[in-house]
Design an enzyme around this catalytic site. Structure first.
Site, short mmCIF file in Angstrom:
data_model
loop_
_atom_site.label_atom_id
_atom_site.label_comp_id
_atom_site.label_asym_id
_atom_site.label_seq_id
_atom_site.Cartn_x
_atom_site.Cartn_y
_atom_site.Cartn_z
N LYS A 85 -41.24 -24.46 36.12
CA LYS A 85 -40.46 -24.26 34.90
C LYS A 85 -40.87 -22.93 34.25
O LYS A 85 -42.05 -22.57 34.25
CB LYS A 85 -40.71 -25.44 33.95
CG LYS A 85 -39.82 -25.48 32.73
CD LYS A 85 -40.08 -26.75 31.93
CE LYS A 85 -39.16 -26.88 30.73
NZ LYS A 85 -39.43 -28.13 29.97
N SER A 160 -35.35 -30.80 29.14
CA SER A 160 -35.20 -29.37 29.25
C SER A 160 -35.60 -28.80 30.61
O SER A 160 -35.25 -27.66 30.91
CB SER A 160 -36.02 -28.68 28.16
OG SER A 160 -37.40 -29.00 28.30
N SER A 184 -38.60 -34.36 28.67
CA SER A 184 -38.01 -33.27 29.45
C SER A 184 -38.30 -33.27 30.94
O SER A 184 -37.73 -32.45 31.66
CB SER A 184 -38.46 -31.93 28.87
OG SER A 184 -37.66 -31.62 27.77
#
Ligand code: GLN
Length: 493
Positions: A85, A160, A184
């Site tokens: 990420k 996310s 997330s």
């Protein structure tokens, strides 16, 4: 030369092939790059990866091959390509949190989690798309456009950490890292039909993870199997002198525990699993409810005793989360002012430069959170909102302590109230916030939780959530591993 297809191979199987000399790290990296190209191609490109450097990945693969020598010993993730990420610091690739304010920023150091994975032979091939600064539940808040769900291109990946979840689901990498503040990792894992793990708060070092809400943030793992997700977690977990909130609690081997029970017909014998009624509201999607019931029956057939429990403060989790998280974010994001990192607006006067940089650099959701957080922390409102929210947060934590104190080993719930929604279909921020209704509780309480696929509704994946007590990861993985094995192919039907 044909490039081999490793897109459905597990990380453990790929590492074994590489360590055994049957596949080279370079072949594994090239297969991953080819898969990434496929996923990015066309008008309907998935938009999962933000930053790649194929030459760098190939150089890392060559260096690993050299270091491994003939005898193998490349590590538990020897030559395994991973995706990370974009809010986790890596060397050589940008770390921008999918925000314009950090455009072009390359960290001078790497996150401890990355160091640990690389020490086991993993090769970082990409930084993944995400909601800007990890604020969102769909990856639509990225400054670089929404990610698409590999299962259905018109739908969101969740967020996310949507790019990481999508990259694993699309077979680009077998393992990826995401981050959790309120769901997330688990929510996108559920939407993309893969496994996602959020550890106990303090289990994994936050060093090198760009801070959103420091009392909630943790790095988590994604994989297509419980075993791969547990392996990656086992590698990144543990005390780190660079993060004072990381825990000295012993990690042990999560894998040894469940693998030793793998041939048992009753691997959950002697365990008690609680089903909290607050996670099964009357209006819960009928398809999701039915799949949860099937999983609960399966847990029973594996030897677990299943009982109903209550977590009475569950309904307060979203209001509490959306006070605590923005409050901490407003303070953490103050550092992005155009002076030290990323972009800088061209105003002559210092104050104007701050204002212009921040107005231009942050997207609308991040701006909303900063305003919300600054408001709840301001004199006169602090007691009414922030202090009150912290008090209610203690009650939510106590709910979990109460059930786990009464001999419950783990909890089973749905991960999300819906399946992946269509891109652009949720425009009300409050409706978006409700995506986290079943996940934010465990971030507030600090307990470990994970999502695994338990079936599909109208072709879309559904996640089942397993929650354990603080530092109860081994128990959580034991339940998840047994359930995954027993569901077999049904988990994806
Ligand atoms: N969706 C939640 C939010 O928008 C959680 C995000 C996260 O876990 N990083 O804040």
């Amino acid at each position: 030369m044909t490039i081999p297809d490793f897109s459905r191979l597990s990380a453990t199987a790929l590492a074994a092939k590489i360590d055994g000399g049957n596949v080279s790290p370079l072949e594994a990296v090239d297969a991953s790059i080819a898969r990434a190209k496929e996923a990015a191609a066309g008008r309907d490109g998935l938009n999962l990866l933000l930053w790649t450097d194929n030459d760098l990945a190939r150089r890392d693969a060559a260096a690993l091959t050299e270091g491994m020598g003939k005898a193998g010993n490349g590590g538990r993730l020897a030559g395994v390509p991973i995706a990370v990420k974009d809010n986790i610091a890596t060397l050589g690739l940008p770390t921008t949190c999918a925000s314009k304010i950090l455009a072009g920023y390359v960290s001078p150091y790497e996150a401890t989690a990355i160091t640990r994975l690389r020490e086991e032979g993993a090769i970082v091939i990409a930084k993944t798309n995400m909601d800007e600064f990890a604020m969102g539940s769909s990856t639509e808040n990225s400054a670089y456009g929404p990610a698409r769900n590999p299962i259905d291109l018109r739908r969101v990946t969740g967020g996310s950490s949507g790019g990481s979840a999508g990259a694993v689901a699309a077979g680009i990498v077998p393992v990826a890292l995401g981050s959790e503040t309120g769901g997330s990792v688990r929510q996108p894992a559920a939407f993309c039909g893969i496994v996602g793990v959020k550890p106990t708060y303090g289990r994994v070092s936050r060093f090198g993870l760009v801070a959103f809400a420091s009392s909630l943030d943790q790095i988590g793992t994604f994989a297509r199997s419980v075993d791969d997700a547990a392996l990656a977690m086992e590698i990144i977990a543990g005390l780190d002198p660079k993060d004072s909130t990381s825990s000295a609690h012993e990690v042990g081997s999560y894998r040894d525990q469940y693998l030793s029970l793998a041939s048992s017909p009753m691997p959950l014998d002697g365990m008690t699993i609680g089903v909290p009624k607050e996670y099964f509201p009357e209006n819960l999607d009928q398809g999701i409810r039915a799949l949860c019931e099937r999983s609960i029956d399966t847990l029973k057939s594996l030897g677990a005793k299943v009982i109903d429990v209550e977590l009475p403060h569950t309904s307060l989790a979203i209001p509490v989360y959306y006070i605590v998280a923005p409050a901490e974010a407003s303070s953490n994001l103050a550092r992005f002012d155009g002076v030290r990192y990323g972009m800088r607006a061209e105003s002559a006067a210092l104050r104007d430069m701050y204002a212009e940089t921040r107005s231009k650099g942050f997207g609308p959701e991040v701006t909303r959170r900063i305003l919300l957080g600054t408001y709840v922390l301001s004199a006169g409102y602090y007691d009414a909102y922030y202090k009150k929210a912290q008090a209610v947060r203690s009650l939510i934590t106590q709910d979990f302590r109460d059930v786990f104190g009464r001999g419950i080993d783990a909890l089973f719930t749905p991960t999300t109230p819906t399946t992946a929604f269509a891109i652009g279909s949720v425009s009300d921020p409050y409706e978006m916030y409700l995506s986290d209704i079943f996940t934010a509780t465990s971030n507030l309480a600090g307990v470990p939780a994970m999502s695994l696929p338990i079936g599909r509704v109208a072709g879309l994946p559904v996640g089942g959530q397993i929650i354990a007590s603080h530092f109860g990861e081994a128990t959580m993985f034991r339940v998840a591993y047994a359930l995954e094995a027993a569901l077999g192919g049904e988990a994806h039907q």
